[in-house]
Write a protein that holds these residues in place. Structure first.
Motif, PDB file in Angstrom:
ATOM      1  N   MET A   1       0.845  -1.197   0.000  1.00  0.00           N
ATOM      2  CA  MET A   1       0.000   0.000   0.000  1.00  0.00           C
ATOM      3  C   MET A   1       0.880   1.246   0.000  1.00  0.00           C
ATOM      4  SD  MET A   1      -2.762   1.732   0.121  1.00  0.00           S
ATOM      5  CE  MET A   1      -3.840   0.300   0.073  1.00  0.00           C
TER       6      MET A   1
ATOM      7  N   GLU B   1       0.715   2.419  -9.069  1.00  0.00           N
ATOM      8  CA  GLU B   1       1.414   2.136  -7.820  1.00  0.00           C
ATOM      9  C   GLU B   1       0.812   2.861  -6.613  1.00  0.00           C
ATOM     10  OE1 GLU B   1       5.778   1.531 -10.008  1.00  0.00           O
ATOM     11  OE2 GLU B   1       5.430   3.247  -8.673  1.00  0.00           O
TER      12      GLU B   1
ATOM     13  N   GLY C   1      -2.087   3.439  -4.066  1.00  0.00           N
ATOM     14  CA  GLY C   1      -3.269   2.756  -3.549  1.00  0.00           C
ATOM     15  C   GLY C   1      -4.354   3.695  -3.070  1.00  0.00           C
TER      16      GLY C   1
ATOM     17  N   GLN D   1      -7.371  -3.276   2.835  1.00  0.00           N
ATOM     18  CA  GLN D   1      -6.801  -3.736   1.564  1.00  0.00           C
ATOM     19  C   GLN D   1      -5.872  -4.926   1.764  1.00  0.00           C
ATOM     20  OE1 GLN D   1      -8.074  -2.244  -1.324  1.00  0.00           O
ATOM     21  NE2 GLN D   1      -9.292  -1.411   0.355  1.00  0.00           N
ATOM     22  N   SER D   2      -5.190  -4.962   2.914  1.00  0.00           N
ATOM     23  CA  SER D   2      -4.268  -6.060   3.165  1.00  0.00           C
ATOM     24  C   SER D   2      -4.949  -7.272   3.795  1.00  0.00           C
ATOM     25  CB  SER D   2      -3.128  -5.586   4.077  1.00  0.00           C
ATOM     26  OG  SER D   2      -3.620  -5.255   5.354  1.00  0.00           O
TER      27      SER D   2
END
Length: 243
Positions: A1, A166, A168, A240-241
């Motif tokens: 991220m 690239e 996020g 997101q992770s």
């Protein structure tokens, strides 16, 4: 991220440092730079208070040590960050509002001041403090002491990172920075990609120009403060992770 921080310096680096402490990588892409304006400042005598809606006004005064005659005055700051900056410069009687112009108006009105308010401001103001306080019987003397100048283009590294996908998320702190980003995004974020690029915004008025320009994935901070923006960034990064 990896996130894109669009604030002017030195605030952009401060935000990058806070994101780094949260294990979030960030790239600074200041969309504006501060330019101090020549100004005939009034004497502090006769004023009941000093109103501040930006740390940049403080910096513009401090750059020429013009804040020193006002150090004994009561200060009403738009939020806690601006209040903190004022105290660092030597102001002692500082009252913070809750981060919005409306909360600042309410805080000043409730103080029942007996005299006019001095307001060192930006050339381009997002709200009219004098007009807002007029119904409360308060006169505001507004003096523009700085202006924020838009960059002619996105920094090359930021534009390249956007093109390569690239980035996020983009962090935006003001309506004007959002407007500038929409203007400069151009080929870096073509219309087809605007709907998917997450935009983390300080408040609803920041989001408005983004929605008008088809950036539809907009998330709002719970409160117009840096702390709330960091909480939003951390929650988004964790989502997101998957952690």
């Amino acid at each position: 991220m990896r996130m894109l921080v669009t604030r002017p310096e030195p605030d952009a680096q401060a935000t990058r440092d806070r994101l780094a402490a949260l294990d979030i990588d960030a790239l600074a892409a200041p969309l504006m730079t501060r330019r101090n304006l020549p100004a005939n400042l009034p004497s502090p005598q006769g004023f009941a208070a000093l109103a501040l809606t930006s740390t940049n006004a403080l910096r513009a005064l401090a750059d020429r040590k013009a804040h020193e005659p006002f150090l004994e005055m009561s200060v009403f700051a738009v939020g806690h960050r601006t209040a903190h900056e004022a105290r660092l410069l030597g102001f002692t009687d500082v009252t913070p509002a809750e981060g919005t112009l409306g909360s600042l108006v309410t805080t000043i009105a409730l103080a029942r001041l007996e005299g006019p308010v001095f307001y060192p401001a930006a050339r381009h103001m997002s709200g009219d403090l004098a007009q807002a306080l007029a119904p409360h019987g308060l006169m505001v003397v507004t003096v523009p002491v700085y202006e924020m100048v838009a960059r002619p283009a996105l920094p090359e590294d930021a534009a390249s990172a956007l093109v390569r996908g690239e980035i996020g998320a983009v962090l935006l702190y003001s309506r004007r920075s959002a407007e500038i980003f929409c203007t400069l995004a151009g080929a870096a974020v073509p219309p087809g990609q605007r709907r998917s690029l997450p935009m983390l915004c300080l408040a609803e008025n920041v989001a408005a120009p983004l929605l008008e320009n088809h950036f539809s994935r907009v998330l709002l901070a719970d409160h117009p403060s840096e702390e709330a923006m960091m909480a939003l960034a951390l929650a988004f990064a964790r989502e997101q992770s998957g952690s």
